[in-house]
Design an enzyme around this catalytic site. Structure first.
Site, short mmCIF file in Angstrom:
data_model
loop_
_atom_site.label_atom_id
_atom_site.label_comp_id
_atom_site.label_asym_id
_atom_site.label_seq_id
_atom_site.Cartn_x
_atom_site.Cartn_y
_atom_site.Cartn_z
N HIS A 1 4.94 10.69 8.71
CA HIS A 1 6.25 10.09 8.51
C HIS A 1 7.31 11.19 8.48
CE1 HIS A 1 5.08 10.84 4.16
NE2 HIS A 1 6.27 11.40 4.22
P1 TYD Z 1 2.91 8.32 1.21
O1 TYD Z 1 4.25 8.96 1.11
O2 TYD Z 1 2.67 7.41 2.37
O3 TYD Z 1 1.77 9.43 1.16
P2 TYD Z 1 1.39 10.60 2.22
O4 TYD Z 1 2.58 10.92 3.03
O5 TYD Z 1 0.96 11.73 1.37
O6 TYD Z 1 0.27 10.17 3.06
O7 TYD Z 1 2.65 7.55 -0.16
C1 TYD Z 1 1.44 6.87 -0.43
C2 TYD Z 1 1.75 5.70 -1.36
O8 TYD Z 1 2.26 6.16 -2.60
C3 TYD Z 1 2.80 4.76 -0.77
O9 TYD Z 1 2.41 3.43 -1.10
C4 TYD Z 1 4.05 5.12 -1.51
C5 TYD Z 1 3.56 5.61 -2.86
N1 TYD Z 1 4.41 6.66 -3.45
C6 TYD Z 1 5.07 6.42 -4.63
O10 TYD Z 1 5.01 5.32 -5.20
N2 TYD Z 1 5.82 7.42 -5.17
C7 TYD Z 1 5.93 8.64 -4.59
O11 TYD Z 1 6.63 9.53 -5.14
C8 TYD Z 1 5.24 8.88 -3.35
C9 TYD Z 1 5.32 10.21 -2.67
C10 TYD Z 1 4.48 7.87 -2.82
#
Ligand code: TYD
Length: 139
Positions: free
Chosen positions: A52
């Protein structure tokens, strides 16, 4: 376009006979205020995370244990980093697609972020990201 340039930085290590300590202070060691800290751990073999970009968020990634690979993509060029030292930080500005992979079993990735969590700041589709960048570049 990025407010901060994506780059690896050396963190200031304060060490003595008892071990090491690294302080990271807003305005001193990084040029944004820290509103949120989260960390990733327990990644399984073959997992890819990230995939992302953010419209506004600035982040500093520190791999405090183990190692992983991070690929940063600004829509034109990709840069690959191996993070394997708690003494290094990877600054990531807005408008950067990131992919994280090759996590060691003991990998812990600590992320210092400039904003609270906001799903509206995410671009989670690569085609949408390229369009977003093209729109910004064209005006
Ligand atoms: P995501 O940003 O997609 O993780 P990565 O980029 O590391 O693969 O986040 C995973 C899940 O966690 C998504 O459902 C959003 C949630 N999340 C939060 O609730 N708070 C946060 O600060 C972050 C970074 C993610």
């Amino acid at each position: 376009m990025n407010i901060i340039r994506n780059k690896m930085i050396d963190l200031k290590v304060l060490g003595d006979g008892r071990g090491n300590l690294i302080p990271i202070e807003s305005g001193h060691d990084i040029n944004f205020d820290i509103k949120r800290v989260y960390y990733l751990f327990g990644m399984q073999d073959g997992v890819v995370r990230g995939l992302h970009a953010h419209k506004k968020l600035k982040q500093l990634l520190v791999v405090t244990s183990g190692s992983c690979k991070v690929v940063l993509d600004n829509g034109l060029d990709k840069q690959e980093y191996v993070l394997s030292s708690p003494e290094k930080g990877l600054l990531i500005g807005p408008n950067t697609w990131r992919e994280m992979s090759q996590f060691s079993q003991d990998c812990v990735v600590m992320v210092l972020a400039s904003e609270h969590y906001d799903e509206g700041d995410y671009i989670r589709n690569y085609g949408d990201f390229l369009e977003y960048i093209a729109d910004k570049t064209n005006g």
